[in-house]
Structure formats: structure tokens, C-alpha cells
Design an enzyme around this catalytic site. Structure first.
Site, PDB file in Angstrom:
ATOM      1  N   ARG A  49       0.914  -1.085  -0.030  1.00  0.00           N
ATOM      2  CA  ARG A  49       0.002  -0.087   0.121  1.00  0.00           C
ATOM      3  C   ARG A  49       1.035   1.230  -0.149  1.00  0.00           C
ATOM      4  O   ARG A  49       1.937   1.319   0.601  1.00  0.00           O
ATOM      5  CB  ARG A  49      -0.928  -0.133   1.214  1.00  0.00           C
ATOM      6  CG  ARG A  49      -1.720  -1.192   1.636  1.00  0.00           C
ATOM      7  CD  ARG A  49      -2.428  -1.161   2.820  1.00  0.00           C
ATOM      8  NE  ARG A  49      -3.076  -2.507   3.368  1.00  0.00           N
ATOM      9  CZ  ARG A  49      -3.440  -2.724   4.439  1.00  0.00           C
ATOM     10  NH1 ARG A  49      -3.509  -1.429   5.436  1.00  0.00           N
ATOM     11  NH2 ARG A  49      -4.245  -3.637   4.872  1.00  0.00           N
ATOM     12  N   ASP A  51       0.257   5.505   1.129  1.00  0.00           N
ATOM     13  CA  ASP A  51      -0.677   6.336   1.436  1.00  0.00           C
ATOM     14  C   ASP A  51      -0.963   7.357   0.447  1.00  0.00           C
ATOM     15  O   ASP A  51      -0.695   7.743  -0.731  1.00  0.00           O
ATOM     16  CB  ASP A  51       0.023   7.155   2.768  1.00  0.00           C
ATOM     17  CG  ASP A  51       0.221   6.154   3.789  1.00  0.00           C
ATOM     18  OD1 ASP A  51      -0.330   5.080   3.919  1.00  0.00           O
ATOM     19  OD2 ASP A  51       0.996   6.622   4.812  1.00  0.00           O
ATOM     20  N   TYR A 109      12.504   3.063  -1.118  1.00  0.00           N
ATOM     21  CA  TYR A 109      11.551   4.358  -1.233  1.00  0.00           C
ATOM     22  C   TYR A 109      12.652   5.437  -1.416  1.00  0.00           C
ATOM     23  O   TYR A 109      13.726   5.470  -0.942  1.00  0.00           O
ATOM     24  CB  TYR A 109      10.637   4.675  -0.099  1.00  0.00           C
ATOM     25  CG  TYR A 109       9.520   4.093   0.134  1.00  0.00           C
ATOM     26  CD1 TYR A 109       8.226   4.551  -0.373  1.00  0.00           C
ATOM     27  CD2 TYR A 109       9.459   2.904   0.671  1.00  0.00           C
ATOM     28  CE1 TYR A 109       7.199   3.674  -0.308  1.00  0.00           C
ATOM     29  CE2 TYR A 109       8.113   1.996   0.703  1.00  0.00           C
ATOM     30  CZ  TYR A 109       7.132   2.779   0.210  1.00  0.00           C
ATOM     31  OH  TYR A 109       5.815   1.905   0.366  1.00  0.00           O
ATOM     32  N   ARG A 194       7.433   8.454   6.118  1.00  0.00           N
ATOM     33  CA  ARG A 194       7.298   9.872   6.326  1.00  0.00           C
ATOM     34  C   ARG A 194       7.684  10.237   7.736  1.00  0.00           C
ATOM     35  O   ARG A 194       8.018  11.169   7.997  1.00  0.00           O
ATOM     36  CB  ARG A 194       5.754  10.366   6.250  1.00  0.00           C
ATOM     37  CG  ARG A 194       5.754  10.017   4.495  1.00  0.00           C
ATOM     38  CD  ARG A 194       4.145  10.287   3.968  1.00  0.00           C
ATOM     39  NE  ARG A 194       3.641  11.328   4.782  1.00  0.00           N
ATOM     40  CZ  ARG A 194       2.067  11.342   5.036  1.00  0.00           C
ATOM     41  NH1 ARG A 194       1.321  10.364   4.699  1.00  0.00           N
ATOM     42  NH2 ARG A 194       1.630  12.452   5.404  1.00  0.00           N
TER      43      ARG A 194
END
Length: 251
Positions: A49, A51, A109, A194
Site C-alpha cells: 500500500r 498512502d 523508497y 514519512r
């Protein structure tokens, strides 16, 4: 037959990858266009997933189809149907038991920060006005590799059985007026990257010392970490799989 697709998307207009009621998601749009292309509803399972507002430069998803598909024709048709912010680059026929999520061995990421105002990158990066100490941010990032329990960087009340993640790489680099944070792990918790970036930015701006990362992680308390960095600067850049998944494709 089971197929993997490799896709990319700009997540600005979407409430994340996963289908949800009353909001638009990448998965929902993909399944709707796939139904048109194959003339049959086809469920899609993603590698993970992302966000709301987060982007993906590379994500894999799988679906099942009774008929044999031609890669060139399929990708052309799907890209014609899909909106401009979602694109499919490849189609792979894979073993029947292959799973886009469970077979993934690592995910990478990047988080992009602009240190100078730029009208051409503002929707895909986070503009930070204050001066940042990249050396201290790297010192703090190095500490991440000493731990496996990252509850302090997880969204609260999340439905996971473990907060353990094996981080393989975490580094900062500067490219012109951008600071880019790269991180790779076997799995990530919701909001984890994050939250880490937000905490590292506090280190870089002098609000925390790098060694504070030890106490934050050991506390297992989300409130002790920094505020989450905005979603627009975050990109899923790579998903890794065992070589046998793509045996038939030569990848």
C-alpha cells in the site's frame, strides 16, 4: 494464468493504492480499466500500500486471466484507457502461485526535499526553507540499521502483528538543490518512511541531536518521533522479487 504488471503513478489525485469506500484509489482505477480491457471484472493484488498522495515509480501487481495476453497489445490498450497519471510499463506471465505482495523480498523508497523554491517540482517534493545539516541527518539515519522494532514510526492503531522491519539501507545525498533520502527494507509500516523523514528533518534543523534516535526507537511511542513529512515528496522506487518469479520473461 497469472500475470504481474509493472506500473508507475503520480499519487497526487489518489487516496493511496488500496481500494476504499467513497474515495478514489489507484487500485480502483486499475481494476475498472482492466475490466474494460478484458471484458470481465478482474481483481488486482498490489505489492503493498502507498498512502494518500504518495507516488510510485515502480510497483508490481498481479491478476489472474484465463486467456493468454500479448504484452505489447495489453500495455498499449491499458495505457490508452488509464488516466495520464497512471502508466503500465510491462506485463509478465508468472508461476501460478506467485504473489505480488507476499513474494516481495524488499521495497525501496525515496523522499525528495527541495532546498530552493522550484515551481516545476513543488507538487512532487517538499520545500524546506531552513538550512539542514545533511551530515547530522545521515548520522541519525545510520542508527536505524541498529534496530528492527519501529513502532515509534508506525501509524497508531494500525492492524499489524509485528512492528519488526529489517532496514538494509538508509542514506541522504544532495543533487543540486535537492536532498534525497533513500531507504530499503524487507517491509515498511504504515506512515513509517514519512515519520522517519520528519524526525530526521528535526535533526537536520538542530531541534534534536542524532543520538536522540536511539531513545525515540527504544520508546516504541509514536508521539516521541517527529511529525510526518508531507506525502508529496515520497516515492516507492523499487520492489524486489526472487529471480524465479520472472523466469519466463528473462527479467
Amino acid at each position: 494464468m497469472r500475470y504481474f504488471i509493472e506500473l508507475a503513478y503520480n499519487g497526487t489525485a489518489y487516496f493511496g493504492w488500496q481500494r476504499q469506500p467513497n474515495v478514489i484509489s489507484v487500485q480502483e482505477v486499475l481494476e475498472e480499466k482492466l475490466q474494460i480491457a478484458l471484458q470481465n471484472y478482474t481483481a488486482v493484488v498490489g505489492a503493498g500500500r502507498t498512502d494518500a498522495g504518495v507516488h510510485a515509480k515502480q510497483l508490481f501487481a498481479h491478476f489472474d486471466c484465463k486467456e493468454s495476453l500479448n504484452e505489447t497489445d495489453f500495455c498499449f490498450k491499458m495505457n490508452t484507457l488509464l488516466p495520464k497519471d497512471i502508466a503500465i510499463s510491462q506485463l509478465f506471465e508468472v508461476p501460478g502461485e506467485a504473489h505480488a505482495r507476499f513474494d516481495a523480498t524488499a521495497r525501496s523508497y525515496e523522499y525528495i526535499i527541495d532546498t530552493q523554491k522550484n515551481p516545476f517540482t513543488n507538487q512532487g517534493s517538499y520545500f524546506v526553507k531552513r538550512t539542514l545539516d545533511i551530515k547530522k541527518m545521515q548520522e541519525a539515519a545510520d542508527i536505524l540499521l541498529d534496530y528492527t522494532d519501529f513502532e515509534s514510526f508506525s501509524k497508531v492503531k494500525t492492524d499489524v502483528f509485528t512492528f519488526d522491519c529489517s532496514i538494509m539501507h538508509a542514506s541522504w545525498k544532495q543533487v543540486d538543490h535537492q536532498l534525497i533520502f533513500s531507504i530499503k527494507a524487507n517491509r515498511f509500516l504504515r506512515n513509517m518512511v514519512r515519520a522517519i523523514v520528519g524526525t530526521l528533518l528535526e535533526v537536520g534543523s538542530g531541534k534534536r541531536e542524532p543520538k536522540a534516535m536511539h531513545q525515540i526507537i527504544q520508546s516504541k511511542n509514536r508521539s516521541n518521533a517527529g511529525a510526518s513529512a508531507p506525502a508529496r515528496g515520497l516515492y516507492l522506487t523499487q520492489v524486489d522479487y526472487p529471480a524465479h518469479i520472472f523466469t519466463n520473461h528473462g527479467k
